[in-house]
Design a protein around this motif. Structure first.
Motif, PDB file in Angstrom:
ATOM      1  N   UNK A 113      -7.787  21.191  -8.927  1.00  0.00           N
ATOM      2  CA  UNK A 113      -8.951  20.622  -8.238  1.00  0.00           C
ATOM      3  C   UNK A 113      -9.177  19.155  -8.625  1.00  0.00           C
ATOM      4  N   UNK A 114      -8.700  18.744  -9.785  1.00  0.00           N
ATOM      5  CA  UNK A 114      -8.814  17.336 -10.187  1.00  0.00           C
ATOM      6  C   UNK A 114      -7.774  16.470  -9.489  1.00  0.00           C
ATOM      7  N   UNK A 115      -6.637  17.054  -9.101  1.00  0.00           N
ATOM      8  CA  UNK A 115      -5.550  16.289  -8.490  1.00  0.00           C
ATOM      9  C   UNK A 115      -5.643  16.243  -6.975  1.00  0.00           C
ATOM     10  N   UNK A 116      -6.159  17.288  -6.359  1.00  0.00           N
ATOM     11  CA  UNK A 116      -6.159  17.383  -4.895  1.00  0.00           C
ATOM     12  C   UNK A 116      -6.861  16.221  -4.195  1.00  0.00           C
ATOM     13  N   UNK A 117      -7.936  15.674  -4.727  1.00  0.00           N
ATOM     14  CA  UNK A 117      -8.566  14.539  -4.031  1.00  0.00           C
ATOM     15  C   UNK A 117      -7.664  13.311  -3.888  1.00  0.00           C
ATOM     16  N   UNK A 118      -6.613  13.203  -4.685  1.00  0.00           N
ATOM     17  CA  UNK A 118      -5.711  12.055  -4.613  1.00  0.00           C
ATOM     18  C   UNK A 118      -4.689  12.176  -3.483  1.00  0.00           C
ATOM     19  N   UNK A 119      -4.427  13.388  -3.015  1.00  0.00           N
ATOM     20  CA  UNK A 119      -3.430  13.596  -1.963  1.00  0.00           C
ATOM     21  C   UNK A 119      -3.909  12.936  -0.677  1.00  0.00           C
ATOM     22  N   UNK A 120      -3.063  12.107  -0.082  1.00  0.00           N
ATOM     23  CA  UNK A 120      -3.401  11.408   1.145  1.00  0.00           C
ATOM     24  C   UNK A 120      -4.107  10.076   0.924  1.00  0.00           C
ATOM     25  N   UNK A 121      -4.527   9.793  -0.286  1.00  0.00           N
ATOM     26  CA  UNK A 121      -5.202   8.524  -0.593  1.00  0.00           C
ATOM     27  C   UNK A 121      -4.175   7.418  -0.770  1.00  0.00           C
ATOM     28  N   UNK A 122      -4.617   6.205  -0.542  1.00  0.00           N
ATOM     29  CA  UNK A 122      -3.714   5.056  -0.628  1.00  0.00           C
ATOM     30  C   UNK A 122      -4.125   4.140  -1.772  1.00  0.00           C
ATOM     31  N   UNK A 123      -3.105   3.704  -2.498  1.00  0.00           N
ATOM     32  CA  UNK A 123      -3.288   2.845  -3.655  1.00  0.00           C
ATOM     33  C   UNK A 123      -2.254   1.725  -3.597  1.00  0.00           C
ATOM     34  N   UNK A 176      -2.462  -8.510  -5.807  1.00  0.00           N
ATOM     35  CA  UNK A 176      -3.305  -7.496  -5.203  1.00  0.00           C
ATOM     36  C   UNK A 176      -4.485  -8.175  -4.509  1.00  0.00           C
ATOM     37  N   UNK A 177      -4.645  -7.929  -3.193  1.00  0.00           N
ATOM     38  CA  UNK A 177      -5.770  -8.529  -2.481  1.00  0.00           C
ATOM     39  C   UNK A 177      -7.092  -7.885  -2.912  1.00  0.00           C
ATOM     40  N   UNK A 178      -8.128  -8.684  -2.909  1.00  0.00           N
ATOM     41  CA  UNK A 178      -9.434  -8.148  -3.289  1.00  0.00           C
ATOM     42  C   UNK A 178     -10.166  -7.545  -2.108  1.00  0.00           C
ATOM     43  N   UNK A 179      -9.919  -8.022  -0.939  1.00  0.00           N
ATOM     44  CA  UNK A 179     -10.506  -7.462   0.302  1.00  0.00           C
ATOM     45  C   UNK A 179      -9.750  -7.953   1.496  1.00  0.00           C
ATOM     46  N   UNK A 228      -6.475   1.263  -8.708  1.00  0.00           N
ATOM     47  CA  UNK A 228      -6.700   0.243  -7.678  1.00  0.00           C
ATOM     48  C   UNK A 228      -6.471   0.831  -6.288  1.00  0.00           C
ATOM     49  N   UNK A 229      -7.462   1.576  -5.786  1.00  0.00           N
ATOM     50  CA  UNK A 229      -7.308   2.117  -4.428  1.00  0.00           C
ATOM     51  C   UNK A 229      -7.312   0.988  -3.399  1.00  0.00           C
ATOM     52  N   UNK A 230      -6.573   1.188  -2.329  1.00  0.00           N
ATOM     53  CA  UNK A 230      -6.525   0.179  -1.266  1.00  0.00           C
ATOM     54  C   UNK A 230      -7.873   0.156  -0.545  1.00  0.00           C
ATOM     55  N   UNK A 231      -8.459  -1.033  -0.346  1.00  0.00           N
ATOM     56  CA  UNK A 231      -9.733  -1.108   0.363  1.00  0.00           C
ATOM     57  C   UNK A 231      -9.561  -0.739   1.838  1.00  0.00           C
ATOM     58  N   UNK A 232     -10.638  -0.323   2.462  1.00  0.00           N
ATOM     59  CA  UNK A 232     -10.601   0.104   3.860  1.00  0.00           C
ATOM     60  C   UNK A 232     -10.059  -0.975   4.785  1.00  0.00           C
ATOM     61  N   UNK A 233     -10.255  -2.244   4.424  1.00  0.00           N
ATOM     62  CA  UNK A 233      -9.818  -3.331   5.296  1.00  0.00           C
ATOM     63  C   UNK A 233      -8.294  -3.409   5.428  1.00  0.00           C
ATOM     64  N   UNK A 234      -7.548  -2.903   4.453  1.00  0.00           N
ATOM     65  CA  UNK A 234      -6.076  -2.967   4.544  1.00  0.00           C
ATOM     66  C   UNK A 234      -5.411  -1.608   4.373  1.00  0.00           C
ATOM     67  N   UNK A 235      -6.164  -0.543   4.396  1.00  0.00           N
ATOM     68  CA  UNK A 235      -5.590   0.780   4.168  1.00  0.00           C
ATOM     69  C   UNK A 235      -4.568   1.160   5.236  1.00  0.00           C
ATOM     70  N   UNK A 236      -4.694   0.594   6.438  1.00  0.00           N
ATOM     71  CA  UNK A 236      -3.747   0.890   7.520  1.00  0.00           C
ATOM     72  C   UNK A 236      -2.561  -0.063   7.533  1.00  0.00           C
ATOM     73  N   UNK A 267       0.849  -1.178   0.000  1.00  0.00           N
ATOM     74  CA  UNK A 267       0.000   0.000   0.000  1.00  0.00           C
ATOM     75  C   UNK A 267       0.892   1.237   0.000  1.00  0.00           C
ATOM     76  N   UNK A 268       0.656   2.107  -0.943  1.00  0.00           N
ATOM     77  CA  UNK A 268       1.404   3.354  -1.035  1.00  0.00           C
ATOM     78  C   UNK A 268       0.472   4.542  -0.864  1.00  0.00           C
ATOM     79  N   UNK A 269       1.028   5.645  -0.417  1.00  0.00           N
ATOM     80  CA  UNK A 269       0.233   6.848  -0.150  1.00  0.00           C
ATOM     81  C   UNK A 269       0.754   8.002  -1.005  1.00  0.00           C
ATOM     82  N   UNK A 270      -0.149   8.661  -1.709  1.00  0.00           N
ATOM     83  CA  UNK A 270       0.229   9.834  -2.495  1.00  0.00           C
ATOM     84  C   UNK A 270       0.389  11.001  -1.540  1.00  0.00           C
ATOM     85  N   UNK A 271       1.552  11.633  -1.588  1.00  0.00           N
ATOM     86  CA  UNK A 271       1.809  12.735  -0.661  1.00  0.00           C
ATOM     87  C   UNK A 271       1.875  14.094  -1.350  1.00  0.00           C
TER      88      UNK A 271
END
Length: 133
Positions: free
Chosen positions: A85-95, A130-133, A113-121, A42-46
């Motif tokens: 405004x199109x790029x800002x929503x990606x900041x802090x998201x995990x993929x 890539x895990x599905x869930x 392929x955003x990381x699902x909530x179950x493994x985002x941490x 899991x990587x995070x866009x900074x």
């Protein structure tokens, strides 16, 4: 009888060597990312950067099993010409990020392929696919 001037061949030789180096680098990266020793994490866009003369790029971080790496890669064509405004929503998201176990600097982020909530941490986890869930 005049001798041929070698000076005009030097720039051509440098250009050819540079081209060979680029082709080798791209093929080496592709080879390392398609071999058996690749993992997903899991990587995070900074951040993102855009310049007037260079293509826009994402900056993201991921854990490769040894340390946290911060890397930048150029954005694909889907983002060229878009506004902040199109790029800002990606900041802090995990993929998911795919990286070579042999050479972790060879990596790529999957923005589709955003990381699902179950493994985002699970920042320090690695997966063989890539895990599905």
């Amino acid at each position: 009888m005049t001798k041929p001037k070698i000076g005009k061949y030097i720039p051509i030789g440098i250009i050819i060597l540079f081209g060979i180096y680029l082709i080798w680098g791209v093929s080496d990266r592709n080879e390392k990312l398609t071999e058996l020793k690749t993992y997903y994490t899991v990587g995070k866009i900074i951040d993102y950067k855009r310049g007037a003369k260079v293509s826009p790029s994402w900056t993201y971080e991921f854990y490769d099993g040894e340390k946290i790496r911060e890397v930048s890669h150029f954005m694909d064509d889907n983002f060229s010409g878009k506004s902040d405004s199109d790029w800002k929503p990606y900041i802090g998201k995990k993929f998911f990020v795919k990286y070579s176990a042999i050479k972790p600097l060879y990596n790529e982020i999957y923005l589709d392929k955003p990381a699902p909530d179950s493994i985002v941490k699970c920042d320090k986890c690695k997966f063989e696919k890539i895990p599905t869930e």
